[in-house]
Design a protein around this motif. Structure first.
Motif, PDB file in Angstrom:
ATOM      1  N   VAL A 178       0.846  -1.191   0.000  1.00 27.60           N
ATOM      2  CA  VAL A 178       0.000   0.000   0.000  1.00 27.60           C
ATOM      3  C   VAL A 178       0.885   1.247   0.000  1.00 27.60           C
ATOM      4  N   PRO A 179       0.545   2.272  -0.783  1.00 30.39           N
ATOM      5  CA  PRO A 179       1.306   3.536  -0.709  1.00 30.39           C
ATOM      6  C   PRO A 179       1.200   4.131   0.694  1.00 30.39           C
ATOM      7  N   TYR A 180       2.290   4.680   1.199  1.00 27.72           N
ATOM      8  CA  TYR A 180       2.255   5.272   2.541  1.00 27.72           C
ATOM      9  C   TYR A 180       3.030   6.580   2.573  1.00 27.72           C
ATOM     10  N   HIS A 181       2.824   7.319   3.634  1.00 20.32           N
ATOM     11  CA  HIS A 181       3.414   8.649   3.764  1.00 20.32           C
ATOM     12  C   HIS A 181       4.948   8.558   3.761  1.00 20.32           C
ATOM     13  N   PRO A 182       5.626   9.332   2.888  1.00 15.59           N
ATOM     14  CA  PRO A 182       7.096   9.239   2.800  1.00 15.59           C
ATOM     15  C   PRO A 182       7.815   9.558   4.107  1.00 15.59           C
ATOM     16  N   LEU A 183       7.211  10.352   4.976  1.00 17.23           N
ATOM     17  CA  LEU A 183       7.913  10.715   6.218  1.00 17.23           C
ATOM     18  C   LEU A 183       8.029   9.542   7.185  1.00 17.23           C
ATOM     19  N   HIS A 184       7.235   8.495   6.992  1.00 14.84           N
ATOM     20  CA  HIS A 184       7.408   7.322   7.858  1.00 14.84           C
ATOM     21  C   HIS A 184       8.786   6.687   7.649  1.00 14.84           C
ATOM     22  N   ASP A 185       9.344   6.841   6.455  1.00 12.73           N
ATOM     23  CA  ASP A 185      10.686   6.294   6.197  1.00 12.73           C
ATOM     24  C   ASP A 185      11.775   7.157   6.819  1.00 12.73           C
ATOM     25  N   ARG A 186      11.372   8.327   7.343  1.00  3.08           N
ATOM     26  CA  ARG A 186      12.341   9.221   7.991  1.00  3.08           C
ATOM     27  C   ARG A 186      12.062   9.327   9.488  1.00  3.08           C
ATOM     28  N   PHE A 187      11.536   8.242  10.045  1.00  7.83           N
ATOM     29  CA  PHE A 187      11.351   8.095  11.502  1.00  7.83           C
ATOM     30  C   PHE A 187      10.261   8.994  12.084  1.00  7.83           C
ATOM     31  N   TYR A 188       9.348   9.444  11.234  1.00  7.03           N
ATOM     32  CA  TYR A 188       8.158  10.115  11.755  1.00  7.03           C
ATOM     33  C   TYR A 188       7.144   9.033  12.088  1.00  7.03           C
ATOM     34  N   HIS A 189       6.503   9.150  13.228  1.00  5.21           N
ATOM     35  CA  HIS A 189       5.515   8.156  13.634  1.00  5.21           C
ATOM     36  C   HIS A 189       4.115   8.699  13.374  1.00  5.21           C
ATOM     37  N   SER A 190       3.788   9.779  14.066  1.00  2.86           N
ATOM     38  CA  SER A 190       2.501  10.445  13.881  1.00  2.86           C
ATOM     39  C   SER A 190       2.751  11.693  13.039  1.00  2.86           C
ATOM     40  N   ILE A 191       1.950  11.884  12.009  1.00  2.76           N
ATOM     41  CA  ILE A 191       2.237  12.970  11.066  1.00  2.76           C
ATOM     42  C   ILE A 191       1.079  13.954  11.010  1.00  2.76           C
ATOM     43  N   GLY A 192       1.403  15.220  11.202  1.00  2.06           N
ATOM     44  CA  GLY A 192       0.395  16.275  11.107  1.00  2.06           C
ATOM     45  C   GLY A 192       0.994  17.459  10.397  1.00  2.06           C
ATOM     46  N   CYS A 193       0.848  18.649  10.980  1.00  2.00           N
ATOM     47  CA  CYS A 193       1.444  19.845  10.395  1.00  2.00           C
ATOM     48  C   CYS A 193       2.973  19.767  10.494  1.00  2.00           C
ATOM     49  N   ALA A 194       3.659  20.334   9.481  1.00  2.00           N
ATOM     50  CA  ALA A 194       5.119  20.238   9.424  1.00  2.00           C
ATOM     51  C   ALA A 194       5.773  20.865  10.647  1.00  2.00           C
ATOM     52  N   CYS A 195       5.223  21.976  11.108  1.00  2.00           N
ATOM     53  CA  CYS A 195       5.826  22.714  12.214  1.00  2.00           C
ATOM     54  C   CYS A 195       5.580  22.065  13.568  1.00  2.00           C
TER      55      CYS A 195
ATOM     56  N   ALA B 262      13.085   8.958  18.095  1.00  2.00           N
ATOM     57  CA  ALA B 262      14.146   7.960  18.184  1.00  2.00           C
ATOM     58  C   ALA B 262      13.547   6.583  18.452  1.00  2.00           C
ATOM     59  N   VAL B 263      14.322   5.544  18.164  1.00  2.00           N
ATOM     60  CA  VAL B 263      13.866   4.180  18.441  1.00  2.00           C
ATOM     61  C   VAL B 263      13.592   4.044  19.943  1.00  2.00           C
ATOM     62  N   GLY B 264      12.413   3.541  20.282  1.00  2.00           N
ATOM     63  CA  GLY B 264      12.052   3.346  21.681  1.00  2.00           C
ATOM     64  C   GLY B 264      11.409   4.558  22.330  1.00  2.00           C
ATOM     65  N   GLU B 265      11.434   5.699  21.643  1.00  2.00           N
ATOM     66  CA  GLU B 265      10.835   6.909  22.212  1.00  2.00           C
ATOM     67  C   GLU B 265       9.319   6.842  22.106  1.00  2.00           C
ATOM     68  N   ASP B 266       8.634   7.480  23.072  1.00  2.00           N
ATOM     69  CA  ASP B 266       7.171   7.525  23.048  1.00  2.00           C
ATOM     70  C   ASP B 266       6.724   8.204  21.754  1.00  2.00           C
ATOM     71  N   PRO B 267       5.817   7.567  21.012  1.00  2.96           N
ATOM     72  CA  PRO B 267       5.344   8.170  19.758  1.00  2.96           C
ATOM     73  C   PRO B 267       4.826   9.596  19.927  1.00  2.96           C
ATOM     74  N   ARG B 268       4.280   9.897  21.124  1.00  2.00           N
ATOM     75  CA  ARG B 268       3.744  11.244  21.334  1.00  2.00           C
ATOM     76  C   ARG B 268       4.837  12.303  21.366  1.00  2.00           C
ATOM     77  N   ALA B 269       6.096  11.857  21.509  1.00  2.00           N
ATOM     78  CA  ALA B 269       7.204  12.814  21.513  1.00  2.00           C
ATOM     79  C   ALA B 269       7.383  13.470  20.144  1.00  2.00           C
ATOM     80  N   GLY B 270       6.706  12.932  19.148  1.00  2.69           N
ATOM     81  CA  GLY B 270       6.806  13.497  17.809  1.00  2.69           C
ATOM     82  C   GLY B 270       5.836  14.629  17.537  1.00  2.69           C
ATOM     83  N   ARG B 271       4.927  14.910  18.483  1.00  2.43           N
ATOM     84  CA  ARG B 271       3.941  15.979  18.285  1.00  2.43           C
ATOM     85  C   ARG B 271       4.013  16.966  19.437  1.00  2.43           C
ATOM     86  N   TRP B 272       4.032  18.252  19.186  1.00  2.00           N
ATOM     87  CA  TRP B 272       3.998  19.328  20.199  1.00  2.00           C
ATOM     88  C   TRP B 272       4.987  19.026  21.330  1.00  2.00           C
TER      89      TRP B 272
END
Ligand code: SF4
Length: 245
Positions: free
Chosen positions: A178-195, A201-211
């Protein structure tokens, strides 16, 4: 691929269509769960419209993901936008990067750029589909497959992937190519606004990727799935004293 969960998710989607017909919509943000749901919907030939909100701050890669999905399935994703006057007023009052200065201002930005546009979309529907999963946070640990009492929009919510793990999501994507968001290949877990999104990092809480600049107690939902009372926007000029909250 967990065939039992795939079958169950398809059943949830079919039940939703049987119950709501044309009054069912899927607002998609094109993360990994979105790729799975769109593939399930298309495989089953379900006539569920797919909508996304262009907040005005999305990464270019999200549009690449949208086009890849459109090409794969021969569909057109409806893209909706915030009210430009509301965005202009907010930026005039608080600046373009208001979300970095106070939690209330971040919620105001999400309210104007995401919550209200989604409310306008949902006004035409009885029910919507989400890609939320129990594994994503403590708040979602008991997420049901169907929510009859959405406190934000008053619509019925279907969560076909509620019991899926992150690994099962990716097993499906790989098995079905299935096609998927290219940023997942760059270690983004949850994807929203760019800013407001960053790789983790590996093992980091996924929520650390937002706000990530907010205290962990407040860096929760963007307002799409929480009661309006928790996202009440401040008036212009308010909410800026607490910089760094
Ligand atoms: S995620 Fe950030 S930029 Fe996007 S709407 Fe929310 S605060 Fe604004």
């Amino acid at each position: 691929m967990n065939e039992t969960k795939v079958k169950h998710a398809l059943e949830i989607l079919k039940q939703a269509v049987a119950r709501h017909g044309e009054k069912l919509v899927y607002p998609c943000s094109f993360g990994a769960e979105g790729s799975v749901l769109i593939d399930l919907i298309q495989r089953a030939g379900l006539a569920i419209p797919i909508v996304t909100i262009d907040t005005g701050r999305l990464p270019q890669e999200t549009f690449e993901a949208i086009e890849a999905i459109e090409k794969r399935y021969g569909i057109r994703v409806r893209i909706v936008f915030p009210d430009c006057h509301e965005v202009e007023e907010m930026v005039a009052a608080h600046g373009p990067n208001l979300f970095r200065r106070a939690v209330e201002l971040r919620r105001l930005c999400c309210e104007i750029r995401k919550v209200r546009p989604l409310a306008r979309v949902l006004a035409d529907y009885e029910a919507w589909i989400t890609g939320r999963r129990r594994e994503q946070s403590a708040e979602r640990a008991n997420l049901p497959f169907v929510e009859e009492d959405d406190p934000v929009y008053g619509k019925i919510k279907y969560n076909p992937l509620a019991d899926w793990t992150w690994k099962e999501v990716w097993d499906y994507i790989r098995a079905r190519e299935v096609p998927y968001h290219p940023l997942h290949d760059r270690f983004y877990h949850s994807i929203g606004c760019a800013c407001c999104t960053r790789p983790i990092a590996v093992g980091e809480d996924p929520r650390a990727g937002r706000w990530w600049w907010e205290h962990e107690d407040v860096a929760e939902e963007c307002g799409l799935h929480v009661p309006a009372s928790r996202i009440a926007p401040p008036k212009p000029g308010e909410g800026e004293q607490g910089e760094g909250i």
